[in-house]
Design a protein around this motif. Structure first.
Motif, PDB file in Angstrom:
ATOM      1  N   ALA A 170       0.847  -1.206   0.000  1.00  0.00           N
ATOM      2  CA  ALA A 170       0.000   0.000   0.000  1.00  0.00           C
ATOM      3  C   ALA A 170       0.876   1.247   0.000  1.00  0.00           C
ATOM      4  O   ALA A 170       1.900   1.289   0.682  1.00  0.00           O
ATOM      5  N   GLU A 171       0.463   2.227  -0.742  1.00  0.00           N
ATOM      6  CA  GLU A 171       1.203   3.491  -0.826  1.00  0.00           C
ATOM      7  C   GLU A 171       0.865   4.389   0.356  1.00  0.00           C
ATOM      8  O   GLU A 171      -0.270   4.382   0.837  1.00  0.00           O
ATOM      9  N   GLY A 172       1.837   5.170   0.785  1.00  0.00           N
ATOM     10  CA  GLY A 172       1.516   6.276   1.688  1.00  0.00           C
ATOM     11  C   GLY A 172       1.653   5.978   3.173  1.00  0.00           C
ATOM     12  O   GLY A 172       1.438   6.854   3.993  1.00  0.00           O
ATOM     13  N   TYR A 173       1.956   4.727   3.509  1.00  0.00           N
ATOM     14  CA  TYR A 173       2.078   4.396   4.932  1.00  0.00           C
ATOM     15  C   TYR A 173       3.550   4.255   5.303  1.00  0.00           C
ATOM     16  O   TYR A 173       4.372   3.871   4.480  1.00  0.00           O
ATOM     17  N   ARG A 174       3.833   4.560   6.579  1.00  0.00           N
ATOM     18  CA  ARG A 174       5.206   4.402   7.074  1.00  0.00           C
ATOM     19  C   ARG A 174       5.190   3.759   8.452  1.00  0.00           C
ATOM     20  O   ARG A 174       4.231   3.937   9.215  1.00  0.00           O
ATOM     21  N   ARG A 256       8.102  12.420   7.223  1.00  0.00           N
ATOM     22  CA  ARG A 256       8.159  11.568   6.029  1.00  0.00           C
ATOM     23  C   ARG A 256       9.504  11.704   5.313  1.00  0.00           C
ATOM     24  O   ARG A 256       9.570  11.712   4.079  1.00  0.00           O
ATOM     25  N   PRO A 261      10.060   3.264   3.678  1.00  0.00           N
ATOM     26  CA  PRO A 261       8.796   3.357   4.435  1.00  0.00           C
ATOM     27  C   PRO A 261       8.866   2.631   5.778  1.00  0.00           C
ATOM     28  O   PRO A 261       8.094   2.922   6.677  1.00  0.00           O
TER      29      PRO A 261
END
Ligand code: NAD
Ligand code: WQD
Length: 344
Positions: A170-174, A256, A261
């Motif tokens: 999934a994009e956008g998670y860290r 970020r 990630p």
């Protein structure tokens, strides 16, 4: 509006100290805990220290419907710090299924909540136990993770793998995994500290219980390790230092920065102390005698481990600062406080 951090296991030992540091750094804190190993009064301790009572929801994180209800109620959670877990290494050997169910079930539910509610960041409580007995010391984050020696240790390894797999999907998670060495001590106020539901199993609370007379003697588990005095060496880190590292990790997630990630950091002092050195430090600082006896090794113990925490220094801008004397004083003050609380 101040950012809201969901702190699972936040009435527990490390979670409560972290809640304090988060509040003092301007975050809003929402604690989710089922109180299986902690007490509601901890919330009052946090309020006395910070002037703010965190939001609190009592439920089992393995219950997805309750977690969904919690996320709906608070609408916008900015990040999660996931402390909630069963943590007794020996018990995990005799009750492996309960450990897998609790530690992995709660982990899966939290990752689902991140996905379904768009919560972008996670800090995970991992452990130096993932390194087993390393060949080379100090331990860096590049030191190979070894096959876990206990179901508890395996839950930490599998959780880290689950986090990595989720982030890859999934994009956008860290996420940041913090591998703690041996957390010790308590808040200097003695308003919060380690106060488990059952008897403590770690060295420092056993020393303070011996000093206060709750135990007749401390058993030193083995003096035949390959260490200078033969007793086990560990990297003992003050819990308030450890708590501050979580604030640094949350900031790192917010910024970020960096291409990865998923980042992993060791949290320790970089210095190893033996059991006999710990006893000597308590005796010197408190001017008291610790009644102890050497007994055979505890099954499953390793001889020596300590951290190289320089990556956390470079990237998180964090360093363990408290001298061991502060561990001694705060642990002793907290033991006296528990004694008062249980004798009223
Ligand atoms: P703790 O037992 O004091 O705190 C854990 C909290 O989680 C408790 O308040 C407990 O009630 C809660 N909890 C457990 N399962 C839950 C569930 N399913 N739903 C809701 N609440 C639940 O432990 P701690 O020492 O503060 O440890 C915090 C984390 O750090 C754990 O993940 C532990 O494995 C990890 N860790 C601890 C140490 C250590 O020596 N204390 C070392 C390395 C890693
Ligand atoms: C420290 C030293 C003992 C008690 C555990 C977990 C580890 C991590 C931290 C969660 C050792 C000796 C102890 C006693 C003793 N937790 N000791 N007499 O075992 O290093 O680490 O907590 O992730 O995974 O295994 O901590 O405090 O139990 O022991 O001699 O009564 O003290 O042998 O050398 P440990 P500990």
């Amino acid at each position: 509006m101040n950012k809201l951090v969901l702190v699972t296991g936040g009435t527990g030992y490390i979670g409560s100290h972290t809640a304090v540091e988060l509040i003092e750094s301007g975050y809003q804190v929402l604690i989710a805990d089922n109180l299986m190993n902690s007490r509601r009064e901890v919330l009052e301790g946090i309020r006395e220290i910070t002037g703010i009572r965190p939001f609190f929801e009592e439920f089992d994180l393995c219950d997805m419907q309750k977690l969904i209800a919690c996320c709906n109620k608070y609408e916008k959670i900015d990040a999660i710090i996931h402390f909630a877990a069963l943590k007794a290494v020996g018990e995990s050997v005799s009750r492996p299924l309960e450990y897998y169910e609790n530690n992995l079930g709660s982990m899966i539910n939290l990752l689902k909540a991140m996905r379904d509610f768009g919560i972008p960041g996670l800090v995970f409580s991992s452990s130096c136990t993932v390194y087993g007995q390393p060949e080379n010391l100090p331990v860096t984050e590049e030191t190979p993770v070894q096959k876990a020696a206990s179901p508890y240790g395996n839950t930490k390894q599998v959780s880290e793998e689950m986090i990595a797999d989720f982030l890859a999907s999934a994009e956008g998670y860290r996420a940041i995994s913090l591998r703690y060495f041996n957390p010790v001590g308590a808040h200097a106020s003695a308003l919060i500290g380690e106060y488990p539901i059952g008897p403590p199993l770690n060295l420092v609370p056993i020393i303070t219980q011996t000093l206060i007379g709750k135990r007749s003697e401390l058993h030193v588990f083995g003096n035949d390790y390959n260490t200078p005095d033969g007793t086990g060496i560990r990297d003992y880190i003050h819990v308030v230092d450890l708590a501050k590292a979580h604030v640094a990790a949350i900031r790192r997630l917010e910024e970020r920065k960096g291409n990865e990630p998923f980042e992993v950091f060791n949290l320790g002092t970089g210095k190893g102390l033996s059991v006999l050195e710990i006893i000597a430090a308590f005796e010197k600082v408190l001017d008291m005698k610790v009644n102890y006896r050497i007994v055979p090794r505890r099954p499953g113990d390793i001889g020596c481990i300590y951290a190289d925490a320089s990556k956390a220094g470079e990237i998180l801008g964090w360093k363990a600062l408290a001298p061991f004397e502060e561990v001694v004083l705060s642990a002793w003050k907290w033991e006296q406080q528990i004694n008062r609380m249980t004798n009223v």
